[in-house]
Scaffold this motif. Sequence first.
Motif, short mmCIF file in Angstrom:
data_model
loop_
_atom_site.label_atom_id
_atom_site.label_comp_id
_atom_site.label_asym_id
_atom_site.label_seq_id
_atom_site.Cartn_x
_atom_site.Cartn_y
_atom_site.Cartn_z
N ASP A 147 -7.69 4.74 1.17
CA ASP A 147 -6.99 3.94 0.17
C ASP A 147 -7.20 4.52 -1.22
O ASP A 147 -8.17 5.25 -1.47
CB ASP A 147 -7.50 2.50 0.20
N ARG A 148 -6.33 4.14 -2.13
CA ARG A 148 -6.46 4.61 -3.51
C ARG A 148 -7.81 4.24 -4.10
O ARG A 148 -8.42 5.02 -4.84
CB ARG A 148 -5.32 4.03 -4.36
N VAL A 149 -8.28 3.04 -3.78
CA VAL A 149 -9.55 2.59 -4.36
C VAL A 149 -10.73 3.41 -3.85
O VAL A 149 -11.78 3.49 -4.50
CB VAL A 149 -9.76 1.08 -4.05
N ASP A 150 -10.57 4.06 -2.70
CA ASP A 150 -11.64 4.85 -2.11
C ASP A 150 -11.42 6.35 -2.26
O ASP A 150 -12.15 7.15 -1.66
CB ASP A 150 -11.79 4.51 -0.62
N ARG A 151 -10.41 6.76 -3.03
CA ARG A 151 -10.08 8.18 -3.15
C ARG A 151 -11.23 8.98 -3.75
O ARG A 151 -11.55 10.08 -3.28
CB ARG A 151 -8.81 8.33 -3.99
N SER A 188 1.63 -2.04 -8.96
CA SER A 188 0.34 -2.07 -9.65
C SER A 188 -0.26 -3.47 -9.69
O SER A 188 -1.41 -3.64 -10.11
CB SER A 188 0.50 -1.55 -11.09
N PRO A 196 4.09 3.27 -4.29
CA PRO A 196 3.35 3.83 -5.42
C PRO A 196 3.65 3.15 -6.74
O PRO A 196 2.89 3.29 -7.71
CB PRO A 196 3.80 5.30 -5.44
N ARG A 237 0.83 -1.21 0.00
CA ARG A 237 0.00 0.00 0.00
C ARG A 237 0.86 1.26 0.00
O ARG A 237 0.43 2.30 -0.51
CB ARG A 237 -0.94 0.01 1.21
N THR A 238 2.04 1.19 0.56
CA THR A 238 2.89 2.37 0.63
C THR A 238 3.86 2.45 -0.56
O THR A 238 4.71 3.34 -0.60
CB THR A 238 3.71 2.36 1.93
#
Length: 282
Positions: free
Chosen positions: A207-211, A68, A65, A62-63
């Motif tokens: 999280d990225r998915v919830d941005r 993928s 970037p 998660r940390t």
Amino acid sequence: MKIAQVAPLFESVPPPGYGGTERVVSWLTEELVRLGHDVTLFASGDSLTNARLVPGSPKSLRTNPDCSDHLAHHILMLEKLRSRRSKFDVVHFHTDYLHFPLCREWPLNHLTTLHGRLDLPDLVPLFREFNDVPVVSISLEQRRPLPGANWIGNVYHGLPPHLLPFQPQPGKYLAFIGRISPEKRPDRAIAIAIAAGMQIKIAAKVDRVDRAYFDYQIKPLLEQPNVHFIGEIGDAQKADFLGNAVACLAPIDWPEPFGLNMIEAMSCGTPTIAFEKDQSPR
């Protein structure tokens, strides 16, 4: 005993902030080491442990970037386990069902603790096929959607006894802790606080998915008076954040299998307010 603990790679073990599964894996691993067992932890390379660490990835996914494809790192970690499998008396998986086909082929004493929700229809045929794989639940309610799974035990999460000290004095604000996501319903927590005329403090990761959900659904709500967004916090901040709240709000919209944050709040002496199963407002 020679024990392998196999953790997900999304967070380090223990995580610096949010991360229920990895936090529980850390508590279990460190206690097994303290009891004198020879423990090997398969986890992200930035994990901190007294066990022998075999990194499944350089750092928590998660940390990172540049990551993928989470699955690629988990497959590589399982290969590292495969090559060492003869060294262990038992392997304890915390990686959902990713390893199920492999365990049928390996001569291995193993069990899997399932940490997540199990009410998804896609899981029914999977657990019907792998009904020989020994699995452990974290609550009896978690088992309900999959009664035919090979349940061999139920182990509730336990906190280290002195992790979050009891605070007898009631606080002055409502707390929301965990993760910003549609099923966790931070919007409902804010609405409850406003209706009650109380301040709410929100300590949660995005999280990225919830941005997009955060930017378009939650961020505008943070502009209201008495709504304070703190962001993600770790264990060092939880005692103060939860202990000084009058109550912790958990108005979730999904079948939470355990609710570790709720237990953490109550260990501080702070009650958790949640809806009874199947009776939450829509």
